[in-house]
Design a protein around this motif. Sequence first.
Motif, PDB file in Angstrom:
ATOM      1  N   THR A  26      -5.224  10.314  -3.188  1.00  0.00           N
ATOM      2  CA  THR A  26      -5.583  10.194  -2.065  1.00  0.00           C
ATOM      3  C   THR A  26      -4.858  11.027  -0.932  1.00  0.00           C
ATOM      4  O   THR A  26      -5.384  11.010   0.346  1.00  0.00           O
ATOM      5  CB  THR A  26      -5.078   8.617  -1.403  1.00  0.00           C
ATOM      6  OG1 THR A  26      -3.756   8.548  -1.299  1.00  0.00           O
ATOM      7  CG2 THR A  26      -5.550   7.532  -2.438  1.00  0.00           C
ATOM      8  N   LYS A  27      -3.855  11.869  -1.369  1.00  0.00           N
ATOM      9  CA  LYS A  27      -3.475  12.737  -0.163  1.00  0.00           C
ATOM     10  C   LYS A  27      -2.968  14.117  -0.852  1.00  0.00           C
ATOM     11  O   LYS A  27      -2.983  15.077  -0.271  1.00  0.00           O
ATOM     12  CB  LYS A  27      -2.119  12.033   0.347  1.00  0.00           C
ATOM     13  CG  LYS A  27      -1.026  11.876  -0.824  1.00  0.00           C
ATOM     14  CD  LYS A  27       0.181  11.026  -0.018  1.00  0.00           C
ATOM     15  CE  LYS A  27       1.460  11.073  -0.905  1.00  0.00           C
ATOM     16  NZ  LYS A  27       2.538  10.484  -0.148  1.00  0.00           N
TER      17      LYS A  27
ATOM     18  N   ALA B  56     -10.243  10.023  -1.657  1.00  0.00           N
ATOM     19  CA  ALA B  56      -9.989  10.428  -3.154  1.00  0.00           C
ATOM     20  C   ALA B  56     -11.181  11.108  -3.731  1.00  0.00           C
ATOM     21  O   ALA B  56     -11.307  11.920  -4.323  1.00  0.00           O
ATOM     22  CB  ALA B  56      -9.565   9.136  -3.745  1.00  0.00           C
TER      23      ALA B  56
ATOM     24  N   LEU C  26      -6.346   1.791  -5.562  1.00  0.00           N
ATOM     25  CA  LEU C  26      -6.452   2.430  -4.193  1.00  0.00           C
ATOM     26  C   LEU C  26      -6.831   1.428  -2.867  1.00  0.00           C
ATOM     27  O   LEU C  26      -7.717   0.652  -3.425  1.00  0.00           O
ATOM     28  CB  LEU C  26      -7.334   3.521  -4.305  1.00  0.00           C
ATOM     29  CG  LEU C  26      -7.000   4.677  -5.303  1.00  0.00           C
ATOM     30  CD1 LEU C  26      -8.012   5.845  -5.225  1.00  0.00           C
ATOM     31  CD2 LEU C  26      -5.582   5.068  -5.335  1.00  0.00           C
TER      32      LEU C  26
ATOM     33  N   LYS D  87      -8.562   4.337   1.595  1.00  0.00           N
ATOM     34  CA  LYS D  87      -7.982   5.682   0.997  1.00  0.00           C
ATOM     35  C   LYS D  87      -9.198   5.986   0.095  1.00  0.00           C
ATOM     36  O   LYS D  87      -8.883   7.228  -0.472  1.00  0.00           O
ATOM     37  CB  LYS D  87      -6.727   5.688   0.602  1.00  0.00           C
ATOM     38  CG  LYS D  87      -5.450   5.337   1.448  1.00  0.00           C
ATOM     39  CD  LYS D  87      -4.262   5.367   0.938  1.00  0.00           C
ATOM     40  CE  LYS D  87      -3.038   5.176   1.932  1.00  0.00           C
ATOM     41  NZ  LYS D  87      -1.654   5.464   1.511  1.00  0.00           N
ATOM     42  N   GLN D  88     -10.067   5.299  -0.201  1.00  0.00           N
ATOM     43  CA  GLN D  88     -10.731   5.432  -1.473  1.00  0.00           C
ATOM     44  C   GLN D  88     -11.855   6.780  -1.183  1.00  0.00           C
ATOM     45  O   GLN D  88     -12.096   7.471  -2.195  1.00  0.00           O
ATOM     46  CB  GLN D  88     -11.837   4.218  -1.835  1.00  0.00           C
ATOM     47  CG  GLN D  88     -10.726   3.225  -2.539  1.00  0.00           C
ATOM     48  CD  GLN D  88     -11.487   1.994  -2.676  1.00  0.00           C
ATOM     49  OE1 GLN D  88     -12.620   1.754  -2.266  1.00  0.00           O
ATOM     50  NE2 GLN D  88     -10.723   1.029  -3.320  1.00  0.00           N
TER      51      GLN D  88
ATOM     52  N   ASP E 195      -1.267  12.097  -6.288  1.00  0.00           N
ATOM     53  CA  ASP E 195      -1.756  10.993  -5.502  1.00  0.00           C
ATOM     54  C   ASP E 195      -3.090  11.741  -4.915  1.00  0.00           C
ATOM     55  O   ASP E 195      -3.187  12.111  -4.146  1.00  0.00           O
ATOM     56  CB  ASP E 195      -0.904  10.420  -4.625  1.00  0.00           C
ATOM     57  CG  ASP E 195      -1.024   9.243  -3.672  1.00  0.00           C
ATOM     58  OD1 ASP E 195      -2.563   9.307  -3.904  1.00  0.00           O
ATOM     59  OD2 ASP E 195      -0.552   8.683  -3.168  1.00  0.00           O
TER      60      ASP E 195
ATOM     61  N   LYS F  75       0.846  -1.130  -0.143  1.00  0.00           N
ATOM     62  CA  LYS F  75       0.065  -0.158  -0.097  1.00  0.00           C
ATOM     63  C   LYS F  75       0.835   1.142  -0.213  1.00  0.00           C
ATOM     64  O   LYS F  75       0.535   2.054  -0.598  1.00  0.00           O
ATOM     65  CB  LYS F  75      -1.183  -0.011   1.236  1.00  0.00           C
ATOM     66  CG  LYS F  75      -1.928  -1.039   1.134  1.00  0.00           C
ATOM     67  CD  LYS F  75      -2.949  -1.010   2.479  1.00  0.00           C
ATOM     68  CE  LYS F  75      -3.960  -1.956   2.284  1.00  0.00           C
ATOM     69  NZ  LYS F  75      -4.775  -2.212   3.442  1.00  0.00           N
TER      70      LYS F  75
ATOM     71  N   PHE G 125      -9.624   3.588  -9.541  1.00  0.00           N
ATOM     72  CA  PHE G 125      -9.985   3.505  -7.692  1.00  0.00           C
ATOM     73  C   PHE G 125      -9.656   2.028  -7.514  1.00  0.00           C
ATOM     74  O   PHE G 125      -9.259   1.786  -6.315  1.00  0.00           O
ATOM     75  CB  PHE G 125     -11.393   3.654  -7.808  1.00  0.00           C
ATOM     76  CG  PHE G 125     -11.674   5.168  -7.067  1.00  0.00           C
ATOM     77  CD1 PHE G 125     -11.835   5.492  -6.060  1.00  0.00           C
ATOM     78  CD2 PHE G 125     -11.683   6.133  -8.150  1.00  0.00           C
ATOM     79  CE1 PHE G 125     -11.999   6.762  -5.489  1.00  0.00           C
ATOM     80  CE2 PHE G 125     -11.813   7.420  -7.862  1.00  0.00           C
ATOM     81  CZ  PHE G 125     -12.148   7.913  -6.524  1.00  0.00           C
TER      82      PHE G 125
ATOM     83  N   ALA H  38       2.610   1.953  -3.499  1.00  0.00           N
ATOM     84  CA  ALA H  38       1.720   1.956  -4.847  1.00  0.00           C
ATOM     85  C   ALA H  38       2.373   2.756  -6.079  1.00  0.00           C
ATOM     86  O   ALA H  38       2.288   2.120  -7.031  1.00  0.00           O
ATOM     87  CB  ALA H  38       0.298   2.259  -4.396  1.00  0.00           C
ATOM     88  N   SER H  39       2.705   3.876  -5.828  1.00  0.00           N
ATOM     89  CA  SER H  39       2.959   4.827  -6.679  1.00  0.00           C
ATOM     90  C   SER H  39       4.507   4.206  -7.386  1.00  0.00           C
ATOM     91  O   SER H  39       4.498   4.370  -8.744  1.00  0.00           O
ATOM     92  CB  SER H  39       3.094   6.262  -6.505  1.00  0.00           C
ATOM     93  OG  SER H  39       4.200   6.403  -5.359  1.00  0.00           O
TER      94      SER H  39
END
Length: 274
Positions: free
Chosen positions: A129-130, A162, A154, A158-159, A127, A29, A151, A32-33
């Motif tokens: 989510t943040k 987002a 993710l 964290k969805q 990102d 997690k 999605f 991820a990027s």
Amino acid sequence: MDQTFVDNAKAILEKDTSTVPDFWQNKYKKEASRNWDLFYKRNTTNFFKDRHWTDREFEELRPGHVFSEQKPVLLEIGCGVGNFVWPILDRNPDVYVYACDFSERAVGFVQANENYNEERCKAFVCDITKDRLADTIPPHSVDIISAIFVFSALPPEKQAAAVLNILEVLKPGGRVLFRDYGLYDLAQLRFKTGHKLEDNLYVRQDGTLSYYFSTERLRELFVEHGGLSELANDYMVKKLVNVKKNLDSERIFVQAKAPIAGTSLDGSAPMDTE
């Protein structure tokens, strides 16, 4: 979906009772990027095909379907290397596209493309989510937000963040277009033991995540949590037939589109989108 198919799919998933250890869950997690960056390093622009089908599925993406009096603005989240961007720009000469991805390498491929022109498109790393989208895009300025197979990359926890992030830049009366992997999809049923992080969340061999959505989960995220007015939310079933092996299987996607419900974020009535 056929009930017999659903029952068989549930039986398959119930056999996999083990989950990836917490250390590795957190690592996948957190990185991820990075893992998607490595994916694009290996595959460059050659893995995904251009998405020429999107305006067949979503009438809002067809030429002449204008949401605003001025030049319509579209945001694609999870743009990858531009497989959605280039067909849209080619068929819609008046649209302006923001495109973002949390893979710096993917965004670099978009910016290096010969068709990239910042008078019509702006690609940037984000990102969702943040990183606040409104730091790059004016708040409440986007007519259409496309979330096509993004999605699912993710983590579920964290969805919701987002969703709130993308809604901050959506115009009153604007619309979210969503398509992603659905519950009981063939790819989900094919995961072997050792790939499951939690219910409906898996890690692929390359470290990228894959979440499989129910329509109830979409409703929870976008309607109950995000405050959108549900317009459409359903499963799309594509049957695959292997005549040689006498096997039938199904690809299952979830597809939804929704406008902001009630009043706009600034208190005014939303524009008519029909």
